[in-house]
Enzyme design. Structure first.
Site, short mmCIF file in Angstrom:
data_model
loop_
_atom_site.label_atom_id
_atom_site.label_comp_id
_atom_site.label_asym_id
_atom_site.label_seq_id
_atom_site.Cartn_x
_atom_site.Cartn_y
_atom_site.Cartn_z
N CYS A 133 9.53 1.70 3.36
CA CYS A 133 10.45 0.60 3.68
C CYS A 133 11.85 1.13 3.89
CB CYS A 133 10.45 -0.41 2.56
SG CYS A 133 11.09 0.25 1.04
N PHE A 174 0.81 -1.22 0.00
CA PHE A 174 0.00 0.00 0.00
C PHE A 174 0.84 1.28 0.00
CE2 PHE A 174 0.82 -0.16 4.61
CZ PHE A 174 1.01 1.18 4.89
N SER A 213 5.38 -7.02 3.22
CA SER A 213 5.97 -7.36 4.52
C SER A 213 6.73 -8.70 4.44
CB SER A 213 4.87 -7.44 5.58
OG SER A 213 3.93 -8.42 5.18
P1 NAD Z 1 1.56 -6.64 3.00
O1 NAD Z 1 2.60 -7.69 3.04
O2 NAD Z 1 0.46 -6.69 3.99
O3 NAD Z 1 0.83 -6.66 1.55
C1 NAD Z 1 1.56 -6.65 0.36
C2 NAD Z 1 0.75 -7.36 -0.72
O4 NAD Z 1 0.53 -8.71 -0.32
C3 NAD Z 1 -0.62 -6.75 -0.95
O5 NAD Z 1 -0.88 -6.71 -2.33
C4 NAD Z 1 -1.57 -7.68 -0.21
O6 NAD Z 1 -2.85 -7.77 -0.83
C5 NAD Z 1 -0.86 -9.01 -0.28
N1 NAD Z 1 -1.12 -9.84 0.90
C6 NAD Z 1 -1.34 -9.40 2.17
N2 NAD Z 1 -1.55 -10.45 3.00
C7 NAD Z 1 -1.45 -11.56 2.24
C8 NAD Z 1 -1.56 -12.97 2.54
N3 NAD Z 1 -1.79 -13.41 3.76
N4 NAD Z 1 -1.38 -13.84 1.52
C9 NAD Z 1 -1.12 -13.40 0.27
N5 NAD Z 1 -1.03 -12.09 -0.06
C10 NAD Z 1 -1.17 -11.18 0.91
O7 NAD Z 1 2.31 -5.23 3.02
P2 NAD Z 1 1.67 -3.77 3.12
O8 NAD Z 1 1.14 -3.58 4.50
O9 NAD Z 1 0.78 -3.51 1.98
O10 NAD Z 1 2.98 -2.87 2.92
C11 NAD Z 1 3.87 -2.56 3.94
C12 NAD Z 1 5.04 -3.52 3.98
O11 NAD Z 1 5.72 -3.50 2.72
C13 NAD Z 1 6.09 -3.12 5.01
O12 NAD Z 1 6.56 -4.28 5.65
C14 NAD Z 1 7.20 -2.48 4.17
O13 NAD Z 1 8.49 -2.53 4.74
C15 NAD Z 1 7.12 -3.34 2.95
N6 NAD Z 1 7.74 -2.66 1.80
C16 NAD Z 1 8.97 -3.11 1.42
C17 NAD Z 1 9.61 -2.48 0.38
C18 NAD Z 1 10.97 -2.96 -0.05
O14 NAD Z 1 11.44 -2.49 -1.06
N7 NAD Z 1 11.62 -3.86 0.65
C19 NAD Z 1 9.01 -1.40 -0.28
C20 NAD Z 1 7.74 -0.99 0.14
C21 NAD Z 1 7.12 -1.63 1.19
#
Ligand code: NAD
Length: 497
Positions: A281, A149, A226
């Site tokens: 991130c 997000f 995440s």
């Molecule tokens: P998230 O992991 O909750 O969701 C990411 C994606 O995975 C979304 O599209 C979501 O629909 C999907 N998803 C969520 N739960 C799932 C499940 N149980 N099974 C399958 N798919 C699932 O992450 P978020 O809250 O949207 O974003 C924040 C996180 O992203 C933070 O941990 C941040 O550090 C990380 N992030 C990392 C980077 C990087 O480059 N390393 C960049 C941006 C964000």
């Protein structure tokens, strides 16, 4: 109520599933839209269309694909205000920050405009007598992207411009919290001349993600989110024989040396810890105060944290906006409660912030902890909110050990005037992206983005040359054109003479 649907085969489509999710404006706390949550059959249908589109798109000359990227770049620039407002209204971050993130995505499109140059292979004349060898990079097929997000335009744009420019077709599953930008980008790609079916968006949640992971026609999966989900994607995509890059969470440390320009370090930390309400991130969520710098650092930081201007993202005077959802706000507040219980000193407490006229918005004030210890959960876990933890160490060695021992290794930075210390830090630190007197060392598009340790599962980083490698397969061709029959059958391993 505004309804956000899918984008398949060049048009907005409702899909077959009737499930919907709610989209809130974090500044007001009001629900403004609904988003369709796709089913497995919605995803499979989009993949079939992308597979068909691959047959012709993959054969287009790279210069043709580059020209579409040039046009797409122009259209993003022309529509940047609208795209930025979409980010602000669904994510909550402040307008200029949202615009900056769009531009960082645009830089990847600019890199993709040069795809004919970077797709050039290698050629050796006479690897053996009258035998030539050359290598080409060919596209994989249908690729999928699953995005978080916190950067609703930039993170998808780390992926699809590179994939498409390399000759692949793409299915994107954006975050269900802020999906509007992805649909608008799909429309702009179409306007730029991209053939129908090359870029598709299926909105949804875990159902669509799981459908991506088992679809045999998807050849590669790019994920950002995440760490627990990144690991799940990595394992399951690999199990289903896909190429995978899965970027995860972070806990980025900023090491503040006693010899540094402290005002510079404090200003750097303010932007890096509280910008985008810490929902980055690459946010610096830990300040490591080395030697005797701790008291000065905390005193300067606390004044600035208390003075943070917090408000709706569209208010030009706001430095920090709200968090993305009510649930996330509760989670971040829960971490602040936990830090107090664990015995850290809460120097600035933003938990009770109320904004007149925006009482239902998802706001929290900046929070600052001092004397955080490495066994505390607020140190070990990613909070993803405007909460900065100060950890004190006696010297540089202890500080670097702290960074290296952490499970995450996304970004880190050091503030110092000592070149030797800066160079040693850059060389020895076990982190993917390092800044020296730079608070958020996010690499530009022609370098590549990625962390180490549990911040990235897979081999390739995002975009730049790493992106080209990820979205292409290497083929090496060896050829000879004899003018008559010059050779007899050979039964030994050929060696070049
Ligand atoms: P998230 O992991 O909750 O969701 C990411 C994606 O995975 C979304 O599209 C979501 O629909 C999907 N998803 C969520 N739960 C799932 C499940 N149980 N099974 C399958 N798919 C699932 O992450 P978020 O809250 O949207 O974003 C924040 C996180 O992203 C933070 O941990 C941040 O550090 C990380 N992030 C990392 C980077 C990087 O480059 N390393 C960049 C941006 C964000």
């Amino acid at each position: 109520m505004n309804l956000i649907q899918h984008f398949v085969n060049g048009k907005i489509t409702p899909g077959k599933s009737d499930k919907k999710g709610k989209i809130f404006n974090p500044a007001t706390g009001e629900q403004e839209s609904e988003v369709k949550l796709g089913s497995k059959s919605d995803l499979d249908e989009a993949v079939n269309i992308a597979k068909k589109a691959f047959e012709t798109w993959s054969l287009k000359p790279p210069i043709h694909r580059a020209r579409i990227m040039f046009k797409f770049k122009e259209l993003i620039e022309k529509n940047s205000d609208e795209l930025t407002k979409m980010i602000v209204s669904e994510h909550g971050k402040v307008y200029e920050d949202a615009k900056g993130s769009l531009i960082r995505g645009l830089e990847v499109v600019e890199f993709a405009c040069g795809i004919p140059q970077v797709l050039k292979g290698e050629f050796t004349e006479n690897v053996g007598t009258d035998i030539d060898s050359w290598s080409v990079r060919q596209p994989l097929g249908v690729c999928a992207g699953i995005t978080p997000f916190n950067f609703p335009a930039m993170v998808p744009m780390w992926m699809f411009p590179m994939a498409i420019a390399c000759g692949n077709t793409f299915v994107l599953k954006p975050s269900e919290k802020d999906p509007s930008c992805s649909i608008r980008l799909a429309e702009l790609l179409k306007e730029a001349g991209l053939p129908d079916g090359v870029f598709n968006v299926i909105n949804g949640d875990k159902v669509v993600v799981d459908a991506i992971l088992i679809n045999k026609d998807i050849k590669a999966v790019s994920f950002v989110g995440s760490t627990p989900i990144a690991k799940y994607i990595y394992e399951n995509a690999a199990k289903n024989e896909k190429r995978v890059q899965a970027l995860g969470g972070a806990k980025n440390h900023c090491v503040v040396m006693p010899d540094c320009d402290l005002d510079q370090a404090v200003n750097g930390l303010m932007g890096a810890a509280y910008g985008s309400a810490g929902e980055r991130c690459m946010a610096q969520s830990v300040a490591v105060a080395v030697g005797n710098v701790g008291d000065h650092l905390v005193s300067k930081l606390s004044k600035k944290v208390e003075a943070l201007k917090i408000g709706p993202g569209m208010d030009k005077t706001s430095e920090m906006g709200p968090l993305v959802t009510k649930e996330h706000l509760e989670k971040v507040k829960g971490y602040v409660d936990l830090g107090v219980k664990e015995g850290a000193k809460l120097v600035v407490d933003g938990r009770n912030l109320k904004l007149q006229g925006y009482e239902n918005g998802f706001y929290i004030g900046g929070c600052l902890f001092d004397h955080v210890k490495k066994n505390m959960r607020i140190y070990k876990e990613e909070i993803f909110g405007p909460v900065l933890s100060v950890v004190r160490t006696k010297d540089f060695e202890e500080a670097t050990q702290l960074v290296n021992d952490h499970e995450f290794g996304n970004g880190t930075s050091i503030y110092t005037r000592d070149g030797d210390v800066g160079r040693t830090f850059a060389s020895k630190i076990k982190v993917g992206m390092v800044g020296i007197n730079i608070p958020i060392p996010v690499p530009v598009a022609f370098h590549s983005f990625g962390g180490w340790k549990r911040s990235l599962f897979g081999d390739q980083h995002m975009h730049g040359i790493e992106g080209v490698r990820f979205y292409t397969k290497l083929k090496t061709i060896t050829s000879r054109w004899p003018s008559g029959i010059r050779s007899n059958p050979e039964f030994i391993m050929p060696t070049m003479k």
